[in-house]
Design an enzyme around this catalytic site. Sequence first.
Site, PDB file in Angstrom:
ATOM      1  N   GLY A 155       0.844  -1.191   0.000  1.00 15.41           N
ATOM      2  CA  GLY A 155       0.000   0.000   0.000  1.00 15.41           C
ATOM      3  C   GLY A 155       0.875   1.235   0.000  1.00 15.41           C
ATOM      4  CD  GLN A 201       5.039   4.667   4.897  1.00 20.23           C
ATOM      5  OE1 GLN A 201       6.222   4.451   4.697  1.00 20.23           O
ATOM      6  NE2 GLN A 201       4.561   5.901   5.012  1.00 20.23           N
ATOM      7  CG  HIS A 215       2.018   3.008  14.147  1.00 22.58           C
ATOM      8  ND1 HIS A 215       2.448   3.947  15.058  1.00 22.58           N
ATOM      9  CD2 HIS A 215       0.692   2.853  14.368  1.00 22.58           C
ATOM     10  CE1 HIS A 215       1.419   4.343  15.793  1.00 22.58           C
ATOM     11  NE2 HIS A 215       0.339   3.687  15.393  1.00 22.58           N
TER      12      HIS A 215
HETATM   13  P1  NAD Z   1      -2.188   0.864   3.403  1.00 18.81           P
HETATM   14  O1  NAD Z   1      -3.571   0.756   3.879  1.00 18.81           O
HETATM   15  O2  NAD Z   1      -1.826   1.920   2.420  1.00 18.81           O
HETATM   16  O3  NAD Z   1      -1.705  -0.490   2.713  1.00 18.81           O
HETATM   17  C1  NAD Z   1      -1.914  -1.730   3.279  1.00 18.81           C
HETATM   18  C2  NAD Z   1      -1.524  -2.834   2.327  1.00 18.81           C
HETATM   19  O4  NAD Z   1      -1.770  -4.072   2.989  1.00 18.81           O
HETATM   20  C3  NAD Z   1      -2.324  -2.861   1.042  1.00 18.81           C
HETATM   21  O5  NAD Z   1      -1.486  -3.311  -0.017  1.00 18.81           O
HETATM   22  C4  NAD Z   1      -3.381  -3.909   1.326  1.00 18.81           C
HETATM   23  O6  NAD Z   1      -3.844  -4.507   0.175  1.00 18.81           O
HETATM   24  C5  NAD Z   1      -2.597  -4.876   2.185  1.00 18.81           C
HETATM   25  N1  NAD Z   1      -3.463  -5.637   3.074  1.00 18.81           N
HETATM   26  C6  NAD Z   1      -4.572  -5.210   3.709  1.00 18.81           C
HETATM   27  N2  NAD Z   1      -5.105  -6.205   4.447  1.00 18.81           N
HETATM   28  C7  NAD Z   1      -4.280  -7.274   4.265  1.00 18.81           C
HETATM   29  C8  NAD Z   1      -4.285  -8.590   4.736  1.00 18.81           C
HETATM   30  N3  NAD Z   1      -5.268  -9.026   5.550  1.00 18.81           N
HETATM   31  N4  NAD Z   1      -3.281  -9.405   4.344  1.00 18.81           N
HETATM   32  C9  NAD Z   1      -2.296  -8.985   3.531  1.00 18.81           C
HETATM   33  N5  NAD Z   1      -2.245  -7.737   3.044  1.00 18.81           N
HETATM   34  C10 NAD Z   1      -3.232  -6.907   3.400  1.00 18.81           C
HETATM   35  O7  NAD Z   1      -1.266   0.918   4.713  1.00 18.81           O
HETATM   36  P2  NAD Z   1      -0.123   1.976   5.037  1.00 18.81           P
HETATM   37  O8  NAD Z   1      -0.743   3.315   5.247  1.00 18.81           O
HETATM   38  O9  NAD Z   1       0.990   1.799   4.080  1.00 18.81           O
HETATM   39  O10 NAD Z   1       0.316   1.458   6.489  1.00 18.81           O
HETATM   40  C11 NAD Z   1       1.232   0.414   6.684  1.00 18.81           C
HETATM   41  C12 NAD Z   1       1.988   0.673   7.971  1.00 18.81           C
HETATM   42  O11 NAD Z   1       2.737   1.877   7.845  1.00 18.81           O
HETATM   43  C13 NAD Z   1       1.094   0.851   9.191  1.00 18.81           C
HETATM   44  O12 NAD Z   1       1.751   0.276  10.287  1.00 18.81           O
HETATM   45  C14 NAD Z   1       1.044   2.363   9.348  1.00 18.81           C
HETATM   46  O13 NAD Z   1       0.799   2.768  10.682  1.00 18.81           O
HETATM   47  C15 NAD Z   1       2.453   2.713   8.941  1.00 18.81           C
HETATM   48  N6  NAD Z   1       2.647   4.088   8.513  1.00 18.81           N
HETATM   49  C16 NAD Z   1       1.881   4.623   7.539  1.00 18.81           C
HETATM   50  C17 NAD Z   1       2.108   5.922   7.103  1.00 18.81           C
HETATM   51  C18 NAD Z   1       1.317   6.513   5.963  1.00 18.81           C
HETATM   52  O14 NAD Z   1       1.547   7.657   5.620  1.00 18.81           O
HETATM   53  N7  NAD Z   1       0.411   5.834   5.324  1.00 18.81           N
HETATM   54  C19 NAD Z   1       3.142   6.690   7.684  1.00 18.81           C
HETATM   55  C20 NAD Z   1       3.941   6.093   8.667  1.00 18.81           C
HETATM   56  C21 NAD Z   1       3.675   4.790   9.076  1.00 18.81           C
END
Ligand code: NAD
Length: 362
Positions: free
Chosen positions: A26, A28, A108
């Site tokens: 996703g 990150q 996180h």
């Molecule tokens: P996101 O929602 O953008 O992406 C999640 C990914 O996981 C997607 O590819 C989705 O298809 C996949 N996914 C969802 N459910 C799943 C499952 N059951 N099994 C396998 N894959 C699955 O998430 P994100 O925002 O990239 O967040 C990921 C981590 O990064 C989290 O811990 C978040 O706290 C952390 N984080 C995010 C940001 C941000 O700006 N988005 C910033 C810092 C830290």
Amino acid sequence: MTKLIYDADIDGAALDGQTVAVIGYGSQGEAHARNLSESGATVVVGLRPDSTSAERAREAGLNVTDAASATKEANVVMVLVPDTAAPSVYHNEIEPNLQDGALLMFAHGFNIHFGTIDPPGGIDVGMVAPKGPGHLVRRLYEGGGGVPALFAVHRDATGTARARTLAYAAAIGAGKAGILETTFAEETETDLFGEQAVLCGGVTSLVTAGFETLVDAGYQPELAYFETMHELKLIVDLMYQGGLAYMRYSISDTAEYGDYVSGPRIVDERVRAEMKRILTEIQDGSFAKRWIAEGADGAPEFRRMRGENARSRIEEVGAELRSHMAFLNPRSAPDGWTDDGRAGSTPEAAAATAAGARERAE
Ligand code: NAD
Ligand code: MG
């Protein structure tokens, strides 16, 4: 005497010969996987078999498999699925397949800090949390820069956790901007507090209350929108570039005087006391407990609040006004995102919600 860590302080060779599994593609996940790979790391992306991201990852030249197989191959496993999905992905697919001495990583601290993921003893546990959305982690890396990051080591079973965690941070570009050491507790508590009290909850409530105060007093909603939401970006940009003083220098003396005399009446002792209570509920785990229980129950309260907020007056007025400002590149959440999850909720709506997570970050 900087506490920050930069590329020159990091031994990038700590990841030599290691395979890094990035679980999730996703916001990150895509950025980490591509940056790591271009930095020379061996990367495997672990996704659900039905994942719509697999094609995009393969087009980027990445090796894609499922989370269990990716974990089996890997010396370092970075968990980048949504925090609410991470415990089940971890328990079903990651933990049973972890190699001895593997480094399990997060972006996180939520699940480690609140104990919803408790890795076995021989496993290293680290964190690299970029202080910016995934698309910037990618874009700045492509331009030769990077997004600053926090890093933490929760457990160093092998003696290599710190070096490997830092090498990972450098490989996604964070060593160009600065890496600050923290703990899982500090990162989790400050991140939750910041988003609740200031960045997300604080700002949206302030903007909405200001807008409604003007509209209820009989002023035009369009004008109230420009005043309380549209202009906010201009003010925030000034603060981002030069802090509060530069913003205050740039506005009129009248605006600056009003800032000093009225600001503390808005954020008064009652608000500060409430901030402390919110922080206490984060620290003692009661917020996490409530959010985890909500998720386990299909998140009905969350979905209801999302729908109500999306249908508020400021949102209706704002959407219309932004639609005439093409230069803003107006965006909206995908259809179905505000579906409340009760009767009529469809798998398409759920998929739109997942896709929306990516869109929103961009
Ligand atoms: P996101 O929602 O953008 O992406 C999640 C990914 O996981 C997607 O590819 C989705 O298809 C996949 N996914 C969802 N459910 C799943 C499952 N059951 N099994 C396998 N894959 C699955 O998430 P994100 O925002 O990239 O967040 C990921 C981590 O990064 C989290 O811990 C978040 O706290 C952390 N984080 C995010 C940001 C941000 O700006 N988005 C910033 C810092 C830290
Ligand atoms: Mg945050």
